[in-house]
Structures are given as structure tokens and as C-alpha cells.
Write an enzyme that holds these catalytic residues in place. Structure first.
Site, PDB file in Angstrom:
ATOM      1  N   SER A   1       9.210  85.493  43.569  1.00  0.00           N
ATOM      2  CA  SER A   1       8.076  85.487  42.514  1.00  0.00           C
ATOM      3  C   SER A   1       7.605  86.715  42.134  1.00  0.00           C
ATOM      4  O   SER A   1       7.667  87.594  42.862  1.00  0.00           O
ATOM      5  CB  SER A   1       7.070  84.510  43.270  1.00  0.00           C
ATOM      6  OG  SER A   1       5.774  84.454  42.452  1.00  0.00           O
TER       7      SER A   1
ATOM      8  N   TYR B   1       1.059  83.532  50.227  1.00  0.00           N
ATOM      9  CA  TYR B   1       2.272  83.012  49.280  1.00  0.00           C
ATOM     10  C   TYR B   1       2.839  84.579  48.836  1.00  0.00           C
ATOM     11  O   TYR B   1       3.975  84.554  48.804  1.00  0.00           O
ATOM     12  CB  TYR B   1       1.662  82.608  48.142  1.00  0.00           C
ATOM     13  CG  TYR B   1       2.692  82.212  47.004  1.00  0.00           C
ATOM     14  CD1 TYR B   1       3.643  81.063  47.022  1.00  0.00           C
ATOM     15  CD2 TYR B   1       2.699  82.743  45.756  1.00  0.00           C
ATOM     16  CE1 TYR B   1       4.556  81.033  46.300  1.00  0.00           C
ATOM     17  CE2 TYR B   1       3.694  82.551  44.805  1.00  0.00           C
ATOM     18  CZ  TYR B   1       4.494  81.431  45.148  1.00  0.00           C
ATOM     19  OH  TYR B   1       5.523  81.236  44.014  1.00  0.00           O
TER      20      TYR B   1
ATOM     21  N   ALA C   1      13.924  69.485  43.757  1.00  0.00           N
ATOM     22  CA  ALA C   1      14.012  69.599  42.376  1.00  0.00           C
ATOM     23  C   ALA C   1      14.040  68.117  41.844  1.00  0.00           C
ATOM     24  O   ALA C   1      14.289  67.796  40.645  1.00  0.00           O
ATOM     25  CB  ALA C   1      15.605  69.935  42.135  1.00  0.00           C
TER      26      ALA C   1
HETATM   27  N1  LIG Z   1       5.853  77.306  38.593  1.00  0.00           N
HETATM   28  C1  LIG Z   1       5.652  78.528  38.672  1.00  0.00           C
HETATM   29  O1  LIG Z   1       4.721  79.030  37.855  1.00  0.00           O
HETATM   30  C2  LIG Z   1       6.350  79.374  39.924  1.00  0.00           C
HETATM   31  C3  LIG Z   1       6.291  80.966  39.533  1.00  0.00           C
HETATM   32  C4  LIG Z   1       7.050  81.667  40.638  1.00  0.00           C
HETATM   33  C5  LIG Z   1       7.658  80.908  41.638  1.00  0.00           C
HETATM   34  N2  LIG Z   1       7.749  79.777  41.678  1.00  0.00           N
HETATM   35  C6  LIG Z   1       8.588  79.187  42.673  1.00  0.00           C
HETATM   36  O2  LIG Z   1       9.674  78.465  41.981  1.00  0.00           O
HETATM   37  C7  LIG Z   1       9.509  77.158  43.193  1.00  0.00           C
HETATM   38  C8  LIG Z   1       9.457  76.009  42.422  1.00  0.00           C
HETATM   39  O3  LIG Z   1       8.236  75.856  42.006  1.00  0.00           O
HETATM   40  P1  LIG Z   1       7.492  74.421  41.434  1.00  0.00           P
HETATM   41  O4  LIG Z   1       6.201  75.185  40.797  1.00  0.00           O
HETATM   42  O5  LIG Z   1       8.418  73.988  40.602  1.00  0.00           O
HETATM   43  O6  LIG Z   1       7.211  73.705  42.561  1.00  0.00           O
HETATM   44  P2  LIG Z   1       6.296  72.399  42.683  1.00  0.00           P
HETATM   45  O7  LIG Z   1       4.922  72.477  43.552  1.00  0.00           O
HETATM   46  O8  LIG Z   1       6.189  71.820  41.097  1.00  0.00           O
HETATM   47  O9  LIG Z   1       7.213  71.266  43.710  1.00  0.00           O
HETATM   48  C9  LIG Z   1       8.593  70.930  43.256  1.00  0.00           C
HETATM   49  C10 LIG Z   1       8.973  69.747  44.196  1.00  0.00           C
HETATM   50  O10 LIG Z   1       8.599  70.072  45.625  1.00  0.00           O
HETATM   51  C11 LIG Z   1       8.796  68.920  46.220  1.00  0.00           C
HETATM   52  N3  LIG Z   1       8.474  69.084  47.548  1.00  0.00           N
HETATM   53  C12 LIG Z   1       7.321  69.745  48.017  1.00  0.00           C
HETATM   54  N4  LIG Z   1       7.319  69.662  49.285  1.00  0.00           N
HETATM   55  C13 LIG Z   1       8.272  69.183  49.818  1.00  0.00           C
HETATM   56  C14 LIG Z   1       8.942  68.630  51.032  1.00  0.00           C
HETATM   57  N5  LIG Z   1       8.305  69.114  52.280  1.00  0.00           N
HETATM   58  N6  LIG Z   1      10.104  68.145  51.073  1.00  0.00           N
HETATM   59  C15 LIG Z   1      10.899  67.790  49.850  1.00  0.00           C
HETATM   60  N7  LIG Z   1      10.450  68.247  48.721  1.00  0.00           N
HETATM   61  C16 LIG Z   1       8.934  68.825  48.707  1.00  0.00           C
HETATM   62  C17 LIG Z   1       7.853  67.856  45.546  1.00  0.00           C
HETATM   63  O11 LIG Z   1       8.040  66.712  45.794  1.00  0.00           O
HETATM   64  C18 LIG Z   1       7.963  68.311  44.006  1.00  0.00           C
HETATM   65  O12 LIG Z   1       9.024  67.351  43.431  1.00  0.00           O
HETATM   66  C19 LIG Z   1       8.958  77.566  44.304  1.00  0.00           C
HETATM   67  O13 LIG Z   1       9.628  78.287  45.469  1.00  0.00           O
HETATM   68  C20 LIG Z   1       7.795  78.375  43.869  1.00  0.00           C
HETATM   69  O14 LIG Z   1       7.284  79.282  44.587  1.00  0.00           O
HETATM   70  C21 LIG Z   1       7.198  79.045  40.777  1.00  0.00           C
END
Ligand SMILES: NC(=O)c1ccc[n+]([C@@H]2O[C@H](COP(=O)([O-])OP(=O)(O)OC[C@H]3O[C@@H](n4cnc5c(N)ncnc54)[C@H](O)[C@@H]3O)[C@@H](O)[C@H]2O)c1
Length: 260
Positions: free
Chosen positions: A147, A161, A17
Site C-alpha cells: 500500500s 495498517y 477476492a
Molecule cells: N482498496 C484500497 O484502496 C486499497 C489501497 C491500498 C491497498 N489495498 C490492499 O488491497 C487488498 C484488498 O483490499 P480491498 O479494499 O479490496 O479489501 P476489502 O476490505 O474490500 O475486502 C475484500 C474481501 O476480503 C474478504 N475477507 C476479509 N476478511 C476475510 C477473512 N478472514 N477470510 C476470508 N475473506 C476475508 C471479504 O469477504 C471481501 O470479499 C488489501 O490487502 C488492502 O490492504 C487496498
């Protein structure tokens, strides 16, 4: 903005987060009165979040953790629980397609392993650490980030995914059944594309301007999701008032599942 203080004295743990959806969820729950523990590997994003929290007088505690390392997760859990004494709400937010190829035939075993480890095996590991604390209280809220992709397939993220989010949804149902009798609910939020900088970049790379325009025009509410849409849905399911709601896979996609 006036907020109802439904999360007063509630402890929330949320993974990954430091930025993206997780950051929005963490800030929203802290605004509602929760004490929020945030884990992420990006030290500079966490520094930025800590400074924001301090300026806004929000209870957000950050830790640099590589969530791909089981050992770091175990150590971070011990440190967090020794400070917080309890965890009321666990939000398994870490995940994503990790920029692996869209086309199934181009995906390697490593692409599948990386995506399954961060999305699913981390969720399993951390939930197994947290549930015993929730059992002691006979209370808990677990929210998994699923998702739209895991329910209906994806136009821009690949089979690894889609499959892992389907697994997260199935896990959500089983945990809801197994731990419901002990006061622990488990639900999943299933967002459509939310226009974070990362998703914008991915869409630009994998879809033409015309395709993106057509998809937007097919979403019934005629807009993409915003951070607030996701944060509000999480807050609803994470609140003490939602104790009769469990095993829900909540579509948060402006009705897009009906059209594309
Ligand atoms: N953004 C979208 O449109 C969307 C849509 C559907 C579902 N989701 C789901 O929501 C969740 C968050 O998505 P998002 O797009 O905000 O993610 P993102 O890719 O923007 O990542 C958010 C954070 O993950 C951290 N991170 C990545 N790998 C890491 C690791 N190994 N250890 C610690 N931190 C790590 C990063 O540093 C970053 O701060 C995910 O599970 C994603 O699948 C996102």
C-alpha cells in the site's frame, strides 16, 4: 475487449477476492486466459462471482475459506492443489485496516493482532505452503498487496495498517532475494486509495468533503485509482514476460506520493 492470452495454462491463486480489488484482479487474469482459484469467507459474494464467471465463460473456481483460520487455510490449500496440480501465480491480496481506529493512542493490542494476522501472518503461512510447489517447477510469480500507506504513511488508516504494509514490503524484498535463483519472482503493488464502496465509506467517515476535494486536486493525474489500474499492474508483474523484474514495490497512485 481483445486481450493478449499471456496467461494460457497458468494457474493463479488469489485470497479475499470475493469482492473489492481482488475480484477485479481475478476477473482480469481469467479474461487473459488464466485458471483462477479464489478464496474468500463471503459465500454470497463468491456465488455472485461464480455466476458472473459462468456467464462470461471464465475459468474461476471459488472456495469459502475463513483466512483467519490456519486450519481452514491448510485444508483449502490441499483441496486446491489436488484440483489445480500447480500454482504459477500467488496473489496475497487479503488484508486491510479492518476498520480499526485511526488514532494510534486508541488502537488496542487486539487491533494490532487482527491487522497483523490477516495482512502479514496469512501471507507468511500461505506463501510457505505455495513456494515448495513453485520450487518443483523452478517457476513462480508472487504478488503481495502492499500500500501507499506502508511507504509514505496514511491520511485515513492507522499506524497498525501502515506498519503491517511496511512489513509486507520488507518481506517482498527478502523473498525476491531468497527465491530469485529458483525462477520465483516476488513483487508488491502499492496502491493509493481505490474507490471501492468500502474505501468510499471509510473516507466519508474520516475526512471532510473539503479535505477529500483538496487531496484529489493534489493527485498529479487528478483522479483516484480504479480497479483496472490495479488489475493491469498485477497482470504485468504476474506474467511470464516479467521474469527479470523482482523485489519491486510498485507505486500505483497517480503520482500522489509526490504531493500528499
Ligand atoms: N482498496 C484500497 O484502496 C486499497 C489501497 C491500498 C491497498 N489495498 C490492499 O488491497 C487488498 C484488498 O483490499 P480491498 O479494499 O479490496 O479489501 P476489502 O476490505 O474490500 O475486502 C475484500 C474481501 O476480503 C474478504 N475477507 C476479509 N476478511 C476475510 C477473512 N478472514 N477470510 C476470508 N475473506 C476475508 C471479504 O469477504 C471481501 O470479499 C488489501 O490487502 C488492502 O490492504 C487496498
Amino acid at each position: 475487449m481483445t486481450q493478449v492470452n499471456t496467461f494460457h495454462q497458468q494457474v493463479v491463486l488469489i485470497t479475499a477476492a470475493g469482492s473489492g480489488l481482488g475480484r477485479g484482479i481475478a476477473i482480469d487474469l481469467a479474461n487473459r486466459g488464466a485458471s483462477v482459484y479464489v478464496w474468500d469467507r463471503d459465500a454470497s459474494a463468491l456465488q455472485d462471482l461464480s455466476e458472473y464467471a459462468k456467464a462470461e465463460k471464465l475459468m474461476i473456481t471459488t472456495s469459502v475459506v475463513d483466512l483467519a483460520s490456519e486450519q481452514e487455510v491448510e485444508t483449502a490449500f490441499k483441496t486446491t492443489i489436488s484440483q489445480s496440480k500447480k500454482i504459477d501465480v500467488l496473489i496475497n491480496n487479503a488484508g486491510g485496516s479492518l476498520h480499526t481506529p485511526f488514532h494510534f493512542l486508541k488502537q488496542t493490542k487486539e487491533d494490532w493482532d487482527r491487522v497483523f494476522n490477516l495482512n502479514l501472518m496469512l501471507t507468511v503461512k500461505l506463501t510457505q505452503l505455495v513456494i515448495p510447489c513453485m520450487l518443483e517447477m523452478q517457476y513462480g510469480r508472487i504478488i503481495n498487496l502492499g500500500s501507499k500507506a506502508g511507504r509514505y504513511g496514511s491520511l485515513f488508516a492507522g499506524a497498525n495498517y501502515v506498519a503491517v504494509k511496511g512489513a509486507i514490503h520488507a518481506l517482498t524484498l527478502q523473498l525476491a532475494q531468497e527465491f530469485g535463483p529458483q525462477g520465483i519472482t516476488c513483487n508488491a503493488i502499492c496502491p493509493g486509495a481505490v474507490m471501492t464502496p468500502r474505501v468510499k465509506g471509510l473516507l466519508k467517515e474520516r475526512q471532510s468533503d473539503e479535505q477529500r476535494e483538496r487531496i484529489l486536486n493534489e493527485i498529479p493525474v487528478r483522479r483516484h485509482g480504479e480497479l483496472e489500474d490495479i488489475a493491469n499492474s498485477v497482470a504485468f508483474l504476474a506474467s511470464p514476460e516479467s521474469g527479470f523484474i523482482t523485489g519491486v514495490l510498485l507505486d500505483v497512485n497517480g503520482g500522489q506520493a509526490m504531493s500528499t
